[in-house]
Structures are given as structure tokens and as C-alpha cells.
Design an enzyme around this catalytic site. Structure first.
Site, short mmCIF file in Angstrom:
data_model
loop_
_atom_site.label_atom_id
_atom_site.label_comp_id
_atom_site.label_asym_id
_atom_site.label_seq_id
_atom_site.Cartn_x
_atom_site.Cartn_y
_atom_site.Cartn_z
N SER A 12 0.60 -0.91 -0.43
CA SER A 12 0.03 0.31 0.01
C SER A 12 0.59 1.13 -0.23
O SER A 12 1.88 1.51 0.51
CB SER A 12 -0.76 0.15 0.91
OG SER A 12 -1.34 -1.11 1.08
N HIS A 14 -0.15 4.28 1.05
CA HIS A 14 0.33 5.33 2.31
C HIS A 14 1.30 4.50 3.03
O HIS A 14 1.49 5.57 4.02
CB HIS A 14 -1.35 4.99 3.00
CG HIS A 14 -1.60 3.61 3.86
ND1 HIS A 14 -2.21 3.24 3.29
CD2 HIS A 14 -1.52 2.83 4.86
CE1 HIS A 14 -2.26 1.99 3.58
NE2 HIS A 14 -2.34 2.08 5.15
N THR A 50 -11.61 2.86 -14.42
CA THR A 50 -10.14 3.82 -15.16
C THR A 50 -9.40 3.97 -13.70
O THR A 50 -9.87 3.91 -12.53
CB THR A 50 -10.99 4.94 -15.40
OG1 THR A 50 -12.13 5.00 -16.03
CG2 THR A 50 -9.87 6.40 -15.59
N CYS A 137 -4.08 -4.56 11.15
CA CYS A 137 -4.80 -5.88 10.85
C CYS A 137 -5.78 -5.89 11.34
O CYS A 137 -7.07 -6.36 11.27
CB CYS A 137 -4.41 -7.00 10.27
SG CYS A 137 -3.06 -7.19 9.51
#
Length: 207
Positions: A12, A14, A50, A137
Site C-alpha cells: 500500500s 500510504h 479507470t 490488521c
């Protein structure tokens, strides 16, 4: 991926200080996966829609910067992490979870006997400190970490766990502040804990 025989790799943006909402899924050639969204040819037909071009570029820049500065950042984070661990372990009946050296540079995971993780997190939050009592998590779960239970910690101790994560944006002053606030919070919670009274009286021991 080839050297370590990895079939699927996800990451990811971030986590690397890149833009939120974009990531990477790398798939070894020959691995078959069902399509996530049907209808278009994007992502080789696996996810129609997209593509987030701006996010993808942001992730690329974040990856390049992370790789270019990895050694420098790792050294700085380890220094702050170790100082935070050393200071926190000065608190009576505290322990570090996991190996001292074989851990991520910014990871600190501690347990404090006689208190509950939820109360600890609440008081830390009121003092402007963000933490968790489980893994990233399962940060919304009230159950103790299954990993801590698996390495042999009793439920009562695992329930008093604290996970703090340091990043490039943290400073030495942040570590100072945590070490200033944390002992008082632990002491306050223990003063209200019947379990802590039993521990002090020698009626309960997990050593």
C-alpha cells in the site's frame, strides 16, 4: 519475487508515505486469480475501471524515495525505537514482545501487567498519542493479539499490550513525550486494577 519464490505480493502506498487509496498487486506469471471487477481490459482484465494515474505516479515517487533513503531512515528509526523501548521497560512489570533486534525499525510492542489495553489506549489518545493493542490488521478488535497468545503470553498479559509505530515524521521530541506520559498512565490504571493488587500481593504471577 523470483529469488524468494513469491507468488503474490501486495503493498500500500500510504505505508511508504505515498497517497492513500492506491497500491500494488504483483502476480507471478502462471498464477491464476479470479477477476475482481469484470467488464474492461484494465489490469489485464482483472479489474475493470479507470486507473488512478495520479495515485500510481505518487506511489512510484514514494517507492523511489523510500529505496533511495532506506539506510538513513532505518538507522534513525532504530535509534528512536530502541530509546523508546529502553525507557518503557523502566516501568515495573513491563516486557518487550518479540526479539529485541529482529523487528521492524519502527515497531515497538510492549505489555504491562495489571491493566487492559483498551483503557491504556484511551488515556494515551486523550494525551495525543496514537497506538494500538493489536496488529494493524486487527486494530478495531477488543481481543488480545493472537500472535502474543501464540508465543505463550497469558491472556491477562496479552490484553495489556501496546503497539506503537514510528515513522519518518516522528521526532526525538515525540519519544520524549511518550516516555513522559506513559508511566503516569500505567500507574493510574494500575491504581484502579484489582488484578494489580493481586499481583503485588503475590497472589497472581505470570513469570
Amino acid at each position: 519475487m523470483k529469488e524468494q519464490n513469491i507468488d503474490l505480493l501486495s503493498l500500500s502506498a500510504h505505508k511508504l508515505h505515498g497517497p492513500k487509496g492506491v497500491g500494488v498487486l504483483a502476480i507471478r506469471k502462471g498464477v491464476s486469480l479470479p477477476n475482481l471487477i469484470d467488464g474492461g481490459a484494465q489490469e489485464r482484465g482483472r479489474r475493470a475501471g479507470t486507473e488512478n494515474v495520479a495515485g500510481i505516479v505518487g506511489l512510484s515517487v514514494a517507492l523511489k524515495e523510500a529505496c533511495a533513503t532506506m539506510d538513513e531512515r532505518t538507522k534513525r528509526l532504530r535509534s528512536m525505537r530502541d530509546r523508546l523501548i529502553d525507557g518503557a521497560l523502566q516501568i515495573e512489570r513491563s516486557r518487550l514482545n518479540g526479539d529485541r533486534a529482529k523487528r521492524l525499525p519502527g515497531n515497538v510492542n510492549l505489555c504491562f501487567e495489571g491493566i487492559e489495553g483498551e483503557s491504556l489506549l484511551l488515556l494515551l489518545d486523550l494525551n495525543g498519542i496514537c497506538g494500538s493493542s493489536g496488529s494493524a490488521c486487527t486494530s478495531g478488535s477488543l481481543d488480545p493479539s493472537h500472535v502474543l497468545l501464540a508465543i505463550g503470553l497469558p491472556h491477562e498479559i496479552a490484553h495489556g499490550s501496546l503497539r506503537l509505530s514510528l515513522s519518518d515524521q516522528n521526532t526525538e521530541e515525540d519519544v520524549d513525550y511518550i516516555l513522559e506520559v506513559l508511566p503516569g498512565i500505567v500507574e493510574r490504571l494500575r491504581s484502579m486494577s484489582p488484578l494489580w493488587e493481586k499481583i503485588l500481593a503475590g497472589q497472581t504471577s505470570y513469570e
